[in-house]
Design a protein around this motif. Sequence first.
Motif, mmCIF file in Angstrom:
data_model
loop_
_atom_site.group_PDB
_atom_site.id
_atom_site.type_symbol
_atom_site.label_atom_id
_atom_site.label_comp_id
_atom_site.label_asym_id
_atom_site.label_seq_id
_atom_site.Cartn_x
_atom_site.Cartn_y
_atom_site.Cartn_z
ATOM 1 N N VAL A 237 0.675 -1.251 0.106
ATOM 2 C CA VAL A 237 0.024 0.068 0.103
ATOM 3 C C VAL A 237 0.891 1.162 -0.127
ATOM 4 N N GLY A 238 0.218 2.312 -0.165
ATOM 5 C CA GLY A 238 1.063 3.632 -0.212
ATOM 6 C C GLY A 238 0.822 3.987 1.440
ATOM 7 N N ALA A 239 0.928 5.598 1.373
ATOM 8 C CA ALA A 239 0.792 6.158 2.785
ATOM 9 C C ALA A 239 0.609 7.542 2.420
ATOM 10 N N ASP A 240 -0.137 8.130 3.562
ATOM 11 C CA ASP A 240 -0.343 9.568 3.494
ATOM 12 C C ASP A 240 0.115 10.094 4.395
ATOM 13 N N ARG A 241 0.623 9.587 5.580
ATOM 14 C CA ARG A 241 1.317 10.105 6.646
ATOM 15 C C ARG A 241 1.925 8.968 7.548
ATOM 16 N N ILE A 242 3.411 9.282 7.851
ATOM 17 C CA ILE A 242 3.896 8.060 8.598
ATOM 18 C C ILE A 242 4.582 8.788 9.725
ATOM 19 N N ALA A 243 4.190 8.406 11.098
ATOM 20 C CA ALA A 243 4.651 8.782 12.254
ATOM 21 C C ALA A 243 5.980 8.512 12.580
ATOM 22 N N THR A 248 1.361 4.237 10.289
ATOM 23 C CA THR A 248 1.124 4.645 8.801
ATOM 24 C C THR A 248 -0.535 5.027 8.737
ATOM 25 N N ALA A 249 -0.704 6.285 8.166
ATOM 26 C CA ALA A 249 -1.995 6.602 7.888
ATOM 27 C C ALA A 249 -2.105 6.449 6.455
ATOM 28 N N ASN A 250 -3.279 5.586 5.801
ATOM 29 C CA ASN A 250 -3.479 5.570 4.536
ATOM 30 C C ASN A 250 -4.925 5.294 4.165
ATOM 31 N N LYS A 251 -5.651 5.187 3.025
ATOM 32 C CA LYS A 251 -6.820 5.160 2.737
ATOM 33 C C LYS A 251 -7.513 4.164 3.557
#
Length: 349
Positions: A237-243, A248-251
């Motif tokens: 998967v991709g990611a929109d934000r990684i802490a 990891t935040a993703n869809k």
Amino acid sequence: MTNTLSLPRSVEWEETHITLLDQQLLPGKVEYIELKTIKDVWDAIVTLKVRGAPAIGMTAAFGLALAAQQYETDSIDEFNELLQKDKDYLASSRPTAVNLFWALERMVNSITNVTSINEAKTTLVHEAIRIQVEDEEVCYKIGDNALSLFKKDDRVMTICNAGSIATAYYGTALAPFHLSRERDIPLQVYACETRPVLQGSRLTAWELQQSGVDVTLITDNMAAHTIKTKQINAIIVGADRIAANGDTANKIGTYGLALLAKAFHIPFYVAAPLSTFDPTIASGEEIPIEERNPEEVTHLHGQQIAPDGIAVFNPAFDVTPNELITAIITDRGILKGNYQEGIQTLFNN
């Protein structure tokens, strides 16, 4: 044998406007629109005409450069005030994807030492173009690193769209599939439809089909059965934000796939550029989760599919805890094990 790819590009800079692939119209219609004002750019991001964290960042960067070309002032201080105001406006378009804020901050910082209005305007355009060029290089490296984790004829599942149209070119999670076509390494991809906006069916399935990748579309609730019956080898998967700790935040739906990967003992990979990491937040608990219009759930293609007045919960993203992630694939290498240390090393080099 090497195949030459010709993938669509999501955003292009023109001297007087931005040309944008309208992703809301895909796959039925391939149409490019012109963004001529900063309001056009803000609207395109909010309404998902452009989506994908890197593409959002690039579009916002071009949007800020476009706005700056229209400032009518001889004062550097006033110019900077206008720029800061427009930066904040664009930053308000979507709250979760960190690439948006990263790109806007980089744009503002690029003119710290300029001495004239003309220099500032030129520098902003060049910086936005540089962000785009760098992203294409980064995506190629991510794809190259990710492809090393797969074997010929592997069956891989993905969700949402982390492809060429979500980035400058190649994509993040989809980059290894495009490169596999270039290098004649056959892979089979199973794409989740990604409710409620259907980025998987509208965008990923279309994009991979254009590239000649062997792709099969499934609905989101078919994932477990598909993993079992089709013997899926991995999920990426991709990611929109990684802490800072690798959360990891993703869809929305990604967390569920990570849990399934653990249950089926298959690897779960996250592919992302450095700009998606947010070392200023300790864990996923601090990532703001965007909630979108209930009509995305209650309506489909303008047709109501739910009762009037029904309560709706429509988060656009979820957070996958780091312990469920087998590896985070970046342009600078593949992180495994202690993500806290690995991510810190990325930003110290």
